[in-house]
Design an enzyme around this catalytic site. Structure first.
Site, mmCIF file in Angstrom:
data_model
loop_
_atom_site.group_PDB
_atom_site.id
_atom_site.type_symbol
_atom_site.label_atom_id
_atom_site.label_comp_id
_atom_site.label_asym_id
_atom_site.label_seq_id
_atom_site.Cartn_x
_atom_site.Cartn_y
_atom_site.Cartn_z
ATOM 1 C CB SER A 57 16.582 9.234 44.558
ATOM 2 O OG SER A 57 15.322 9.229 43.917
ATOM 3 C CE1 TYR A 81 17.493 13.916 41.466
ATOM 4 C CE2 TYR A 81 16.008 12.090 40.956
ATOM 5 C CZ TYR A 81 16.569 12.964 41.873
ATOM 6 O OH TYR A 81 16.216 12.867 43.203
#
Length: 254
Positions: A138, A151
């Site tokens: 990501s 996260y």
């Protein structure tokens, strides 16, 4: 890498970005696409089969949080059937900072374990033929979304793991690179929880920024697969595919 006539394993290939990427891969004509996912989706599998009947689509239920030994057992079943596998895509991910242990287990440990497991079949030191790993990380691995630090940290860890493995390619014979999507319109980002509820509106605020569609992301994902660049840090954002040059601030010297 040429997708046509290849054998591909796609972990979490039925999710938002995953399903659109599976569609784009199937259009490119691999010999086999093996989808490993926690949740069965017969309709999606049927759609993929209809999209290109020449491609053999196989589904196996798989939770990336299972012990490493179970992953190795599943991969042995797949390798016994296909004999060779060219590409492993690790795409499992969750976005919910209230589930701290599971976030780390899915986003980081699961990627590590699945990659480690396939080395039994690929590592050239064991007589393996080598292979290719594409890890979906990501852009939060570059700069965190601070309202979801768990996260963001899990994705940064996955990115670090991936870049390390790329430097081992001359030893293992395995090419490794990362796929780093920006904000993409998926179920994942429409509703999620911040850490300790520091920002109840985090999902809403995030979607106020420019986004991309899952199809745009998937199309660029396929381009990255075709480029097959060991160590590449691909940013897939706003419908673009860009190679990131990592700034080095320290080197082990090894």
């Amino acid at each position: 890498m040429v997708i046509a006539n290849s054998n591909i394993i796609f972990v979490a290939g039925l999710g938002g970005i995953g399903l659109d990427t599976s569609r784009e891969i199937v259009k490119s004509g691999p010999k086999n696409l093996v989808v490993l996912d926690r949740i069965d989706n017969p309709a999606a599998i049927a759609e993929l089969k209809a999209l290109n009947p020449k491609v053999t689509i196989t589904f196996y239920p798989y939770d990336v949080t299972v012990p490493l030994a179970e992953t190795k057992k599943l991969l042995k079943t797949i390798f016994d059937k296909l004999k060779t596998v060219d590409l492993l895509i690790n795409g499992a991910g969750i976005l919910d900072d209230t589930q701290i242990e599971r976030t780390i287990a899915v986003n980081f440990t699961g990627t590590v374990n699945t990659t480690t497991a396939i080395m039994d079949f690929w590592d050239k030191r064991k007589g393996g033929p080598g292979g290719v790993v594409a890890n979906i990380c990501s852009v939060t691995g570059f700069n965190s979304i601070y309202q979801v630090p768990v996260y963001s940290a899990s994705k940064a860890a996955a990115l670090s793991f991936t870049t390390s493995l790329a430097k081992l390619a001359h030893i293992t014979g395995v090419t490794v690179y990362s796929i780093n999507p920006g904000i993409t319109k998926t179920v994942l980002v429409h509703k999620f929880n911040s850490w300790l509820n520091v920002e109840p509106r985090v999902a809403e605020l995030l979607l106020e920024h420019p986004t991309q569609t899952t199809l745009q992301c998937a199309q660029n994902f396929v381009k990255a697969i075709e480029a097959n660049q060991n160590g590449a840090i691909w940013k897939l954002d706003l419908g673009r595919l860009d190679a990131i040059e990592w700034t080095k601030h320290w080197d082990s010297g090894i």
